[in-house]
Motif scaffolding. Structure first.
Motif, PDB file in Angstrom:
ATOM      1  N   ARG A   4       0.814  -1.221   0.000  1.00  0.00           N
ATOM      2  CA  ARG A   4       0.000   0.000   0.000  1.00  0.00           C
ATOM      3  C   ARG A   4       0.844   1.267   0.000  1.00  0.00           C
ATOM      4  NH1 ARG A   4      -3.735  -0.098   4.727  1.00  0.00           N
ATOM      5  NH2 ARG A   4      -3.443  -2.366   4.550  1.00  0.00           N
ATOM      6  N   SER A   5       2.056   1.206   0.619  1.00  0.00           N
ATOM      7  CA  SER A   5       2.867   2.431   0.603  1.00  0.00           C
ATOM      8  C   SER A   5       4.116   2.287  -0.280  1.00  0.00           C
ATOM      9  CB  SER A   5       3.241   2.814   2.041  1.00  0.00           C
ATOM     10  OG  SER A   5       3.605   1.653   2.757  1.00  0.00           O
ATOM     11  N   ALA A   6       4.039   1.309  -1.217  1.00  0.00           N
ATOM     12  CA  ALA A   6       5.161   1.141  -2.140  1.00  0.00           C
ATOM     13  C   ALA A   6       5.238   2.349  -3.082  1.00  0.00           C
ATOM     14  CB  ALA A   6       4.980  -0.139  -2.942  1.00  0.00           C
ATOM     15  N   GLU A   7       6.481   2.573  -3.595  1.00  0.00           N
ATOM     16  CA  GLU A   7       6.659   3.741  -4.467  1.00  0.00           C
ATOM     17  C   GLU A   7       5.755   3.660  -5.698  1.00  0.00           C
ATOM     18  OE1 GLU A   7      10.793   4.532  -5.204  1.00  0.00           O
ATOM     19  OE2 GLU A   7      10.333   6.094  -6.692  1.00  0.00           O
ATOM     20  N   LEU A   8       5.633   2.486  -6.266  1.00  0.00           N
ATOM     21  CA  LEU A   8       4.823   2.301  -7.470  1.00  0.00           C
ATOM     22  C   LEU A   8       3.352   2.642  -7.193  1.00  0.00           C
ATOM     23  CD1 LEU A   8       5.011   1.352 -10.448  1.00  0.00           C
ATOM     24  CD2 LEU A   8       4.418  -0.948  -9.651  1.00  0.00           C
ATOM     25  N   THR A   9       2.900   2.236  -5.988  1.00  0.00           N
ATOM     26  CA  THR A   9       1.519   2.518  -5.612  1.00  0.00           C
ATOM     27  C   THR A   9       1.292   4.025  -5.488  1.00  0.00           C
ATOM     28  OG1 THR A   9       1.671   0.482  -4.312  1.00  0.00           O
ATOM     29  CG2 THR A   9      -0.272   1.844  -3.947  1.00  0.00           C
TER      30      THR A   9
END
Ligand code: DAH
Length: 342
Positions: A37-42
């Motif tokens: 949920r807090s990944a860069e891609l997201t």
């Protein structure tokens, strides 16, 4: 466009991390780091709405493609890892069923218990029932009902442990005879093993010891029945060659009274230096006799109609003799070096 480049960078970084993951646990961290949920891609996907309209489609397309490619890579890596882990577990947990088993330590029956089992088995085989009574007994059952009235000198011979309120530690299993007869009508055929107590301690006496009582009451029982029964019991317990003899004796609760000896099953009387019978040829087994009519009357049986015989043996003594044990006290010390010999 810088964002697209960053997305591509993230892809190669993530793919490298996926193939570097060494366990399903590692792989899950990689998934959270790049697709969570807090990944860069997201974050990039969330921000698409703020981009100029002409960039949205390109960035969105690139982000979705990378998400799918990462999911596919994670999926296949996950299968590989799980398969490998299962293999490894199977290999490690393999059991060689051809190895010899682990031996379990095994106990053995106490010598006295063997004799008790033997004797009780014999009587149960004849149709006797097993009866038991309390070890803390009233004076009445232990003495009075057995024709030993208060103040009778025979009471002192028993080395009794007296408790409060007219209670005693039973000095013999004979009170079980009384309890049995009071609880049923004749015919009676019972065998009564149990612990008994006397104030006595030397190589052949211990304050606690065992007895096996027997009682038969029926129409027409005679001393011959007693003799035959005891002779068969001795053959069963000491071997076919065992011979028995009765000697006159005296007990308050039997008339006539006898003591039973069994021929020495080691030397049969032939060896003056025999360790078991000390050259006597005979071993004392216990007391017996025809139930005194006074005892039958006491429990409400008609002595004109019924007769009975009774006996009382010391299985500890019998075990000493059968297994050649010189000191009775060894039986109750619980020394494994002694007990392991049986
Ligand atoms: N109760 C006796 C004792 O402990 C042993 C005994 C003798 C029991 C004769 C009997 C019997 O049943 O008939 O010394």
């Amino acid at each position: 466009m810088a964002v697209i480049e960053r997305i591509n960078e993230l892809e190669s970084e993530a793919l490298a991390a996926v193939s570097g993951a060494g366990s399903t646990g590692d792989l899950e961290s990689v998934r959270v780091r790049y697709l969570g949920r807090s990944a860069e891609l997201t974050e990039i996907k969330k921000g698409i709405g703020t981009l100029p309209v002409d960039e949205r489609k390109q960035v969105g397309g690139a982000a979705n493609r990378v998400s799918r490619s990462l999911e596919a890579a994670i999926g296949s890596r996950s299968q590989d890892l799980a398969g490998g882990e299962r293999e490894k577990r199977l290999r490690e947990e393999a059991v060689d069923v051809t190895l010899p088993g682990v031996p379990y330590p095994k106990g053995s029956l106490h010598p006295t218990l063997r004799i008790i089992d033997d004797v009780v088995d014999f009587f149960v085989g004849l149709g006797y029932r097993i009866a038991e009574g309390p070890e803390v007994e009233t004076d009445y059952y232990n003495f009075t009902a057995l024709n030993i009235p208060p103040e009778h000198p025979a009471r002192t011979m028993q080395d009794t442990f007296f408790l409060d309120d007219g209670l005693v530690l039973r000095t013999h299993t004979s009170p079980v005879q009384i309890r049995t007869m009071l609880s049923q009508e004749p015919p009676v055929y019972v065998v009564c093993p149990g612990r008994t107590y006397r104030r006595d301690s030397d190589p052949t006496h211990t304050p606690m010891f065992n007895q096996i009582e027997g009682l038969a009451v029926d129409h027409g029982l005679s001393l011959a029945h007693l003799k035959g029964t005891l002779a068969a019991m001795a053959r069963h317990t000491f071997g076919e060659g065992a011979v028995t003899r009765l000697r006159p004796s005296y007990f308050q609760f039997t008339e006539p009274s006898v003591e039973m000896d069994v021929s020495c099953f080691v030397c049969g009387g032939a060896d003056q230096n025999c360790k078991v019978c000390k050259g006597a040829g005979w071993l004392e087994m216990g007391g017996a006799g025809m139930v005194d009519p006074a005892v039958l009357s006491e429990v409400g049986y008609d002595p004109e109609e019924f007769t009975g015989f009774a006996f009382g043996f010391g299985p500890d003594r019998m075990a000493m003799v059968k297994y050649g044990v010189p000191d009775l006290r060894l039986f109750f010390e619980g020394d494994l070096r002694f007990l392991r010999q049986f």
